[in-house]
Scaffold this motif. Sequence first.
Motif, PDB file in Angstrom:
ATOM      1  N   LEU A   1     -13.838 -15.068 -12.637  1.00 39.81           N
ATOM      2  CA  LEU A   1     -13.554 -13.681 -12.249  1.00 39.81           C
ATOM      3  C   LEU A   1     -13.410 -13.557 -10.730  1.00 39.81           C
ATOM      4  O   LEU A   1     -12.517 -12.854 -10.240  1.00 39.81           O
ATOM      5  CB  LEU A   1     -14.673 -12.764 -12.741  1.00 39.81           C
ATOM      6  CG  LEU A   1     -14.786 -12.549 -14.253  1.00 39.81           C
ATOM      7  CD1 LEU A   1     -15.964 -11.635 -14.564  1.00 39.81           C
ATOM      8  CD2 LEU A   1     -13.495 -11.945 -14.809  1.00 39.81           C
ATOM      9  N   PHE A   2     -14.277 -14.243 -10.009  1.00 36.61           N
ATOM     10  CA  PHE A   2     -14.231 -14.198  -8.543  1.00 36.61           C
ATOM     11  C   PHE A   2     -12.927 -14.805  -8.035  1.00 36.61           C
ATOM     12  O   PHE A   2     -12.272 -14.248  -7.135  1.00 36.61           O
ATOM     13  CB  PHE A   2     -15.429 -14.956  -7.974  1.00 36.61           C
ATOM     14  CG  PHE A   2     -15.553 -14.874  -6.486  1.00 36.61           C
ATOM     15  CD1 PHE A   2     -15.874 -13.679  -5.856  1.00 36.61           C
ATOM     16  CD2 PHE A   2     -15.353 -16.000  -5.697  1.00 36.61           C
ATOM     17  CE1 PHE A   2     -15.982 -13.600  -4.478  1.00 36.61           C
ATOM     18  CE2 PHE A   2     -15.457 -15.933  -4.316  1.00 36.61           C
ATOM     19  CZ  PHE A   2     -15.777 -14.728  -3.708  1.00 36.61           C
ATOM     20  N   ALA A   3     -12.513 -15.941  -8.610  1.00 40.97           N
ATOM     21  CA  ALA A   3     -11.269 -16.588  -8.195  1.00 40.97           C
ATOM     22  C   ALA A   3     -10.060 -15.720  -8.522  1.00 40.97           C
ATOM     23  O   ALA A   3      -9.112 -15.632  -7.732  1.00 40.97           O
ATOM     24  CB  ALA A   3     -11.138 -17.950  -8.877  1.00 40.97           C
ATOM     25  N   MET A   4     -10.090 -15.057  -9.679  1.00 44.26           N
ATOM     26  CA  MET A   4      -8.979 -14.180 -10.041  1.00 44.26           C
ATOM     27  C   MET A   4      -8.882 -12.993  -9.089  1.00 44.26           C
ATOM     28  O   MET A   4      -7.779 -12.566  -8.718  1.00 44.26           O
ATOM     29  CB  MET A   4      -9.152 -13.692 -11.489  1.00 44.26           C
ATOM     30  CG  MET A   4      -8.985 -14.788 -12.528  1.00 44.26           C
ATOM     31  SD  MET A   4      -9.143 -14.179 -14.221  1.00 44.26           S
ATOM     32  CE  MET A   4      -7.549 -13.375 -14.416  1.00 44.26           C
ATOM     33  N   GLU A   5     -10.018 -12.458  -8.685  1.00 41.43           N
ATOM     34  CA  GLU A   5     -10.014 -11.324  -7.761  1.00 41.43           C
ATOM     35  C   GLU A   5      -9.475 -11.745  -6.386  1.00 41.43           C
ATOM     36  O   GLU A   5      -8.709 -11.005  -5.752  1.00 41.43           O
ATOM     37  CB  GLU A   5     -11.425 -10.755  -7.624  1.00 41.43           C
ATOM     38  CG  GLU A   5     -11.531  -9.535  -6.718  1.00 41.43           C
ATOM     39  CD  GLU A   5     -10.730  -8.346  -7.216  1.00 41.43           C
ATOM     40  OE1 GLU A   5     -10.422  -7.454  -6.388  1.00 41.43           O
ATOM     41  OE2 GLU A   5     -10.416  -8.291  -8.426  1.00 41.43           O
ATOM     42  N   ILE A   6      -9.877 -12.939  -5.945  1.00 39.81           N
ATOM     43  CA  ILE A   6      -9.349 -13.444  -4.666  1.00 39.81           C
ATOM     44  C   ILE A   6      -7.832 -13.622  -4.764  1.00 39.81           C
ATOM     45  O   ILE A   6      -7.075 -13.249  -3.859  1.00 39.81           O
ATOM     46  CB  ILE A   6     -10.025 -14.777  -4.293  1.00 39.81           C
ATOM     47  CG1 ILE A   6     -11.501 -14.549  -3.956  1.00 39.81           C
ATOM     48  CG2 ILE A   6      -9.313 -15.426  -3.114  1.00 39.81           C
ATOM     49  CD1 ILE A   6     -12.261 -15.823  -3.674  1.00 39.81           C
ATOM     50  N   GLY A   7      -7.388 -14.214  -5.892  1.00 46.27           N
ATOM     51  CA  GLY A   7      -5.955 -14.412  -6.084  1.00 46.27           C
ATOM     52  C   GLY A   7      -5.195 -13.105  -6.126  1.00 46.27           C
ATOM     53  O   GLY A   7      -4.095 -12.992  -5.563  1.00 46.27           O
ATOM     54  N   ARG A   8      -5.764 -12.089  -6.760  1.00 49.97           N
ATOM     55  CA  ARG A   8      -5.101 -10.787  -6.855  1.00 49.97           C
ATOM     56  C   ARG A   8      -4.974 -10.126  -5.481  1.00 49.97           C
ATOM     57  O   ARG A   8      -3.912  -9.616  -5.111  1.00 49.97           O
ATOM     58  CB  ARG A   8      -5.883  -9.881  -7.807  1.00 49.97           C
ATOM     59  CG  ARG A   8      -5.221  -8.530  -8.047  1.00 49.97           C
ATOM     60  CD  ARG A   8      -5.999  -7.718  -9.074  1.00 49.97           C
ATOM     61  NE  ARG A   8      -5.300  -6.471  -9.325  1.00 49.97           N
ATOM     62  CZ  ARG A   8      -5.404  -5.376  -8.571  1.00 49.97           C
ATOM     63  NH1 ARG A   8      -6.199  -5.390  -7.500  1.00 49.97           N
ATOM     64  NH2 ARG A   8      -4.728  -4.276  -8.867  1.00 49.97           N
ATOM     65  N   ARG A   9      -6.058 -10.159  -4.719  1.00 46.15           N
ATOM     66  CA  ARG A   9      -6.017  -9.540  -3.392  1.00 46.15           C
ATOM     67  C   ARG A   9      -5.054 -10.283  -2.462  1.00 46.15           C
ATOM     68  O   ARG A   9      -4.351  -9.655  -1.651  1.00 46.15           O
ATOM     69  CB  ARG A   9      -7.416  -9.496  -2.788  1.00 46.15           C
ATOM     70  CG  ARG A   9      -8.361  -8.583  -3.550  1.00 46.15           C
ATOM     71  CD  ARG A   9      -9.669  -8.398  -2.827  1.00 46.15           C
ATOM     72  NE  ARG A   9     -10.560  -7.505  -3.567  1.00 46.15           N
ATOM     73  CZ  ARG A   9     -11.696  -7.019  -3.096  1.00 46.15           C
ATOM     74  NH1 ARG A   9     -12.084  -7.329  -1.860  1.00 46.15           N
ATOM     75  NH2 ARG A   9     -12.449  -6.235  -3.836  1.00 46.15           N
ATOM     76  N   SER A  10      -5.042 -11.601  -2.601  1.00 40.54           N
ATOM     77  CA  SER A  10      -4.101 -12.379  -1.807  1.00 40.54           C
ATOM     78  C   SER A  10      -2.667 -12.040  -2.185  1.00 40.54           C
ATOM     79  O   SER A  10      -1.790 -11.910  -1.314  1.00 40.54           O
ATOM     80  CB  SER A  10      -4.357 -13.878  -2.015  1.00 40.54           C
ATOM     81  OG  SER A  10      -3.381 -14.657  -1.362  1.00 40.54           O
ATOM     82  N   GLY A  11      -2.427 -11.884  -3.503  1.00 40.61           N
ATOM     83  CA  GLY A  11      -1.093 -11.532  -3.968  1.00 40.61           C
ATOM     84  C   GLY A  11      -0.651 -10.170  -3.482  1.00 40.61           C
ATOM     85  O   GLY A  11       0.517  -9.965  -3.116  1.00 40.61           O
ATOM     86  N   ILE A  12      -1.576  -9.210  -3.491  1.00 43.08           N
ATOM     87  CA  ILE A  12      -1.252  -7.867  -3.005  1.00 43.08           C
ATOM     88  C   ILE A  12      -0.886  -7.912  -1.523  1.00 43.08           C
ATOM     89  O   ILE A  12       0.085  -7.270  -1.074  1.00 43.08           O
ATOM     90  CB  ILE A  12      -2.445  -6.911  -3.237  1.00 43.08           C
ATOM     91  CG1 ILE A  12      -2.633  -6.664  -4.744  1.00 43.08           C
ATOM     92  CG2 ILE A  12      -2.230  -5.594  -2.507  1.00 43.08           C
ATOM     93  CD1 ILE A  12      -3.878  -5.869  -5.082  1.00 43.08           C
ATOM     94  N   HIS A  13      -1.654  -8.702  -0.765  1.00 48.20           N
ATOM     95  CA  HIS A  13      -1.383  -8.816   0.674  1.00 48.20           C
ATOM     96  C   HIS A  13      -0.015  -9.434   0.932  1.00 48.20           C
ATOM     97  O   HIS A  13       0.756  -8.941   1.789  1.00 48.20           O
ATOM     98  CB  HIS A  13      -2.470  -9.653   1.339  1.00 48.20           C
ATOM     99  CG  HIS A  13      -2.239  -9.904   2.793  1.00 48.20           C
ATOM    100  ND1 HIS A  13      -2.411  -8.924   3.754  1.00 48.20           N
ATOM    101  CD2 HIS A  13      -1.823 -11.030   3.462  1.00 48.20           C
ATOM    102  CE1 HIS A  13      -2.127  -9.427   4.947  1.00 48.20           C
ATOM    103  NE2 HIS A  13      -1.765 -10.698   4.788  1.00 48.20           N
ATOM    104  N   VAL A  14       0.320 -10.492   0.202  1.00 47.30           N
ATOM    105  CA  VAL A  14       1.606 -11.169   0.386  1.00 47.30           C
ATOM    106  C   VAL A  14       2.751 -10.254  -0.013  1.00 47.30           C
ATOM    107  O   VAL A  14       3.793 -10.199   0.664  1.00 47.30           O
ATOM    108  CB  VAL A  14       1.650 -12.478  -0.429  1.00 47.30           C
ATOM    109  CG1 VAL A  14       3.053 -13.076  -0.410  1.00 47.30           C
ATOM    110  CG2 VAL A  14       0.653 -13.476   0.126  1.00 47.30           C
ATOM    111  N   ARG A  15       2.586  -9.497  -1.080  1.00 49.28           N
ATOM    112  CA  ARG A  15       3.648  -8.591  -1.540  1.00 49.28           C
ATOM    113  C   ARG A  15       3.897  -7.459  -0.537  1.00 49.28           C
ATOM    114  O   ARG A  15       5.009  -6.959  -0.419  1.00 49.28           O
ATOM    115  CB  ARG A  15       3.291  -8.036  -2.923  1.00 49.28           C
ATOM    116  CG  ARG A  15       3.578  -9.029  -4.048  1.00 49.28           C
ATOM    117  CD  ARG A  15       2.992  -8.551  -5.380  1.00 49.28           C
ATOM    118  NE  ARG A  15       3.402  -9.422  -6.474  1.00 49.28           N
ATOM    119  CZ  ARG A  15       2.849 -10.595  -6.749  1.00 49.28           C
ATOM    120  NH1 ARG A  15       1.851 -11.034  -5.984  1.00 49.28           N
ATOM    121  NH2 ARG A  15       3.284 -11.317  -7.763  1.00 49.28           N
ATOM    122  N   LYS A  16       2.848  -7.053   0.165  1.00 45.90           N
ATOM    123  CA  LYS A  16       3.042  -6.036   1.199  1.00 45.90           C
ATOM    124  C   LYS A  16       3.845  -6.592   2.370  1.00 45.90           C
ATOM    125  O   LYS A  16       4.655  -5.892   2.985  1.00 45.90           O
ATOM    126  CB  LYS A  16       1.688  -5.529   1.685  1.00 45.90           C
ATOM    127  CG  LYS A  16       0.968  -4.627   0.690  1.00 45.90           C
ATOM    128  CD  LYS A  16      -0.356  -4.162   1.264  1.00 45.90           C
ATOM    129  CE  LYS A  16      -1.086  -3.236   0.282  1.00 45.90           C
ATOM    130  NZ  LYS A  16      -2.400  -2.794   0.830  1.00 45.90           N
TER     131      LYS A  16
END
Length: 259
Positions: free
Chosen positions: A20-35
Amino acid sequence: MSHWINWFLPLGLAIFVSILFAMEIGRRSGIHVRKQDPEGATSGTGPVDGAIFGLMGLLIAFTFSGAASRFDARRQLIVDEANKVDTAYLRITLLPGHVQPILQEAFRQYVDARLAIYRKLPDLAAATAELNRANKLQQEIWAGAVAGCQEAGSPAVMTLVLGSMNEMINVANTRTEGSQMHPPLVIPVMLVVLVLACSLLAGNLMAASKMRNWVHILGFAIMLSVTVLIILDIEYPRIGAIRIDAWDRALIQVRANMR
């Protein structure tokens, strides 16, 4: 079951939380890159994602298959040892009458020690003590059988009795070594690392959605953590919930017949 609660349940929860922690890190990283780059954020990542997820699936398949194969081999070795012990015990009757009671009693103590080895696990110190006792009884049985065969003076009796004793000792040694056969530590470590890497990538892919999809997130985390836990459970069948203890009944029945 207490061993499973003490060992495997905390491990499973740790893996679940880590996913769950790794998925959350991946999601936040993805949101940052998409911005930063809305159009090219996921460009060219498909082959990388596919390769890593494929590698994880391949490693899960191989580790599960290996654990299941060793589990079956250990069950077969229990049956083989029971058969060898039973045969060797029955052939004691070929020896002179005064030798038989001594060897029969040694056999009873030997089977008790062999059963106690695996009942003591995961207490390695207690299991090792029982193993040493069994090995000492092996030597006493062999010495008594050799003396009885020499007294009988029959080559046929010597071949039958000592041959069965030798097979009994060999299968016991094979079973003892087989119980300690596990894949190198790097393999389960690599499996856990790949699971966390795939969790990171899965979270990154989910960043395209503004809302967290908890069905997919929890489903992914639960299935992967349970899969890893089952593989480890099968690999150590004297500790977890998937146990091999029921197959000891073959040796227990042989001991019950030793009157």
